[in-house]
Design a protein around this motif. Structure first.
Motif, PDB file in Angstrom:
ATOM      1  N   ARG A 127     -41.972  16.166  -7.254  1.00  0.00           N
ATOM      2  CA  ARG A 127     -40.792  15.570  -7.856  1.00  0.00           C
ATOM      3  C   ARG A 127     -40.648  16.093  -9.282  1.00  0.00           C
ATOM      4  O   ARG A 127     -41.622  16.155 -10.033  1.00  0.00           O
ATOM      5  CB  ARG A 127     -40.894  14.041  -7.889  1.00  0.00           C
ATOM      6  N   HIS A 164     -37.878   8.564  -7.823  1.00  0.00           N
ATOM      7  CA  HIS A 164     -36.860   8.091  -6.881  1.00  0.00           C
ATOM      8  C   HIS A 164     -35.508   8.651  -7.316  1.00  0.00           C
ATOM      9  O   HIS A 164     -35.331   9.089  -8.454  1.00  0.00           O
ATOM     10  CB  HIS A 164     -36.823   6.559  -6.843  1.00  0.00           C
ATOM     11  N   ASP A 165     -34.573   8.637  -6.424  1.00  0.00           N
ATOM     12  CA  ASP A 165     -33.248   9.199  -6.708  1.00  0.00           C
ATOM     13  C   ASP A 165     -32.400   8.209  -7.502  1.00  0.00           C
ATOM     14  O   ASP A 165     -31.359   7.720  -7.042  1.00  0.00           O
ATOM     15  CB  ASP A 165     -32.548   9.593  -5.405  1.00  0.00           C
ATOM     16  N   THR A 166     -32.881   7.908  -8.698  1.00  0.00           N
ATOM     17  CA  THR A 166     -32.137   7.033  -9.602  1.00  0.00           C
ATOM     18  C   THR A 166     -31.109   7.861 -10.368  1.00  0.00           C
ATOM     19  O   THR A 166     -31.175   9.096 -10.385  1.00  0.00           O
ATOM     20  CB  THR A 166     -33.085   6.357 -10.597  1.00  0.00           C
ATOM     21  N   PRO A 167     -30.144   7.220 -11.026  1.00  0.00           N
ATOM     22  CA  PRO A 167     -29.166   7.979 -11.820  1.00  0.00           C
ATOM     23  C   PRO A 167     -29.805   8.763 -12.968  1.00  0.00           C
ATOM     24  O   PRO A 167     -29.159   9.643 -13.538  1.00  0.00           O
ATOM     25  CB  PRO A 167     -28.227   6.875 -12.355  1.00  0.00           C
ATOM     26  N   HIS A 169     -32.869  10.473 -12.795  1.00  0.00           N
ATOM     27  CA  HIS A 169     -33.941  11.392 -12.444  1.00  0.00           C
ATOM     28  C   HIS A 169     -33.594  12.854 -12.693  1.00  0.00           C
ATOM     29  O   HIS A 169     -34.487  13.703 -12.788  1.00  0.00           O
ATOM     30  CB  HIS A 169     -34.355  11.187 -10.982  1.00  0.00           C
ATOM     31  N   ASP A 170     -32.313  13.202 -12.818  1.00  0.00           N
ATOM     32  CA  ASP A 170     -31.938  14.589 -13.084  1.00  0.00           C
ATOM     33  C   ASP A 170     -31.910  14.922 -14.567  1.00  0.00           C
ATOM     34  O   ASP A 170     -31.812  16.096 -14.931  1.00  0.00           O
ATOM     35  CB  ASP A 170     -30.558  14.886 -12.481  1.00  0.00           C
ATOM     36  N   GLU A 222     -40.068  20.959  -9.532  1.00  0.00           N
ATOM     37  CA  GLU A 222     -39.782  20.306  -8.259  1.00  0.00           C
ATOM     38  C   GLU A 222     -40.143  21.212  -7.079  1.00  0.00           C
ATOM     39  O   GLU A 222     -40.346  20.731  -5.965  1.00  0.00           O
ATOM     40  CB  GLU A 222     -38.306  19.937  -8.191  1.00  0.00           C
TER      41      GLU A 222
END
Length: 272
Positions: A127, A164-167, A169-170, A222
């Protein structure tokens, strides 16, 4: 009165050479620190070549070359400023960030372990992770691109954000003083032209941030889980946990005694 003035004048004449040399040495030291933190090799090479050509023309009395250099000098300076505009901009930006009369970091940081634990967990999970350790340079413009958090830093919080795919994480997290100041922040991409094509956006963003500030940026790939550090306009790729700890403790000026104190405080909080 005249005798006192004469004495002061003699004292000044005595210390003037020392003062002169001291100021020059101080300025050279600061300029060296500035150049070391920027990609100024190309600029120095160009200046050296032009200076060498001008010196050779004068020394060997090459009148045609002297005339050409003197005629083209204004245009050369303009072209120089245009061609090396990105490098010059970064140099002047760094010049404004120099703390001229500070010989060490003002504050100590003792939160490396939490970040490295999260980095190790995320590395195994493949990740991505992007964390900015803020030092002297203020990053308000970077934090404005994300969301202000101002939360106590912990490895669980970082794993939650990036695992996790939270707002968030990018984007990048900005950390200072054991606090997570902001998350989901966007960093400037590097303008270096010789970056490996295999490096993704996170690595280019980490390197770009290190080019425009004195921050240290940790990035987890990643693709392969490699953990890297970017600082002083350089990217140190795929480091071990021991190397990461050593570099961060050096760059953030962490002492073993302070780390023990912080660990003791964390244990007391856990027990309570």
């Amino acid at each position: 009165m005249n005798a006192v003035l004469d004495s002061l004048s003699r004292i000044y004449d005595f210390i003037r050479p020392v003062l002169d040399v001291g100021i020059i040495a101080f300025l050279l030291y600061k300029v060296y620190g500035l150049l070391r933190r920027t990609n100024a090799v190309q600029i120095l090479t160009a200046v050296f070549i032009i200076g060498f050509a001008y010196f050779a023309a004068n020394f060997l009395k090459l009148t045609t070359l002297q005339w050409i250099l003197n005629t083209l000098a204004p245009g050369v300076f303009i072209c120089f400023a245009i061609v090396f505009q990105p490098e010059l901009r970064k140099m002047f930006l760094k010049l404004g960030q120099i703390e001229w009369f500070t010989w060490g970091n003002r504050s100590k940081h003792t939160y490396v372990d939490s970040v490295l634990i999260a980095a190790e967990i995320l590395s195994k999970q493949k990740r991505g992770m992007l964390v900015v350790f803020m030092r002297h340079t203020k990053l308000d413009n970077i934090m404005e691109t994300g969301t202000r958090v101002n939360a106590d830093l912990s490895s669980n919080l970082l794993v939650t954000i990036f695992g996790h795919d939270t707002p968030f994480h990018d984007g990048a997290c900005v950390i200072q003083g054991g606090k997570l100041l902001a998350a989901g922040c966007f960093l400037p991409l590097s303008e270096q032209y010789d970056i490996k094509k295999t490096f993704g956006t996170r690595h280019r963003a980490a390197l770009g941030q290190s080019e425009t500030s004195d921050a240290v940026v940790l990035v987890v790939s990643e693709e392969n889980g490699a953990v890297s550090l970017a600082y002083n306009s350089q990217l140190h790729y795929d480091l071990s946990m021991e190397q990461l700890t050593q570099i961060l403790e050096t760059q953030l000026d962490i002492t073993p005694d302070e780390q023990k104190i912080e660990d003791t405080i964390d244990e007391e909080k856990t027990v309570s």
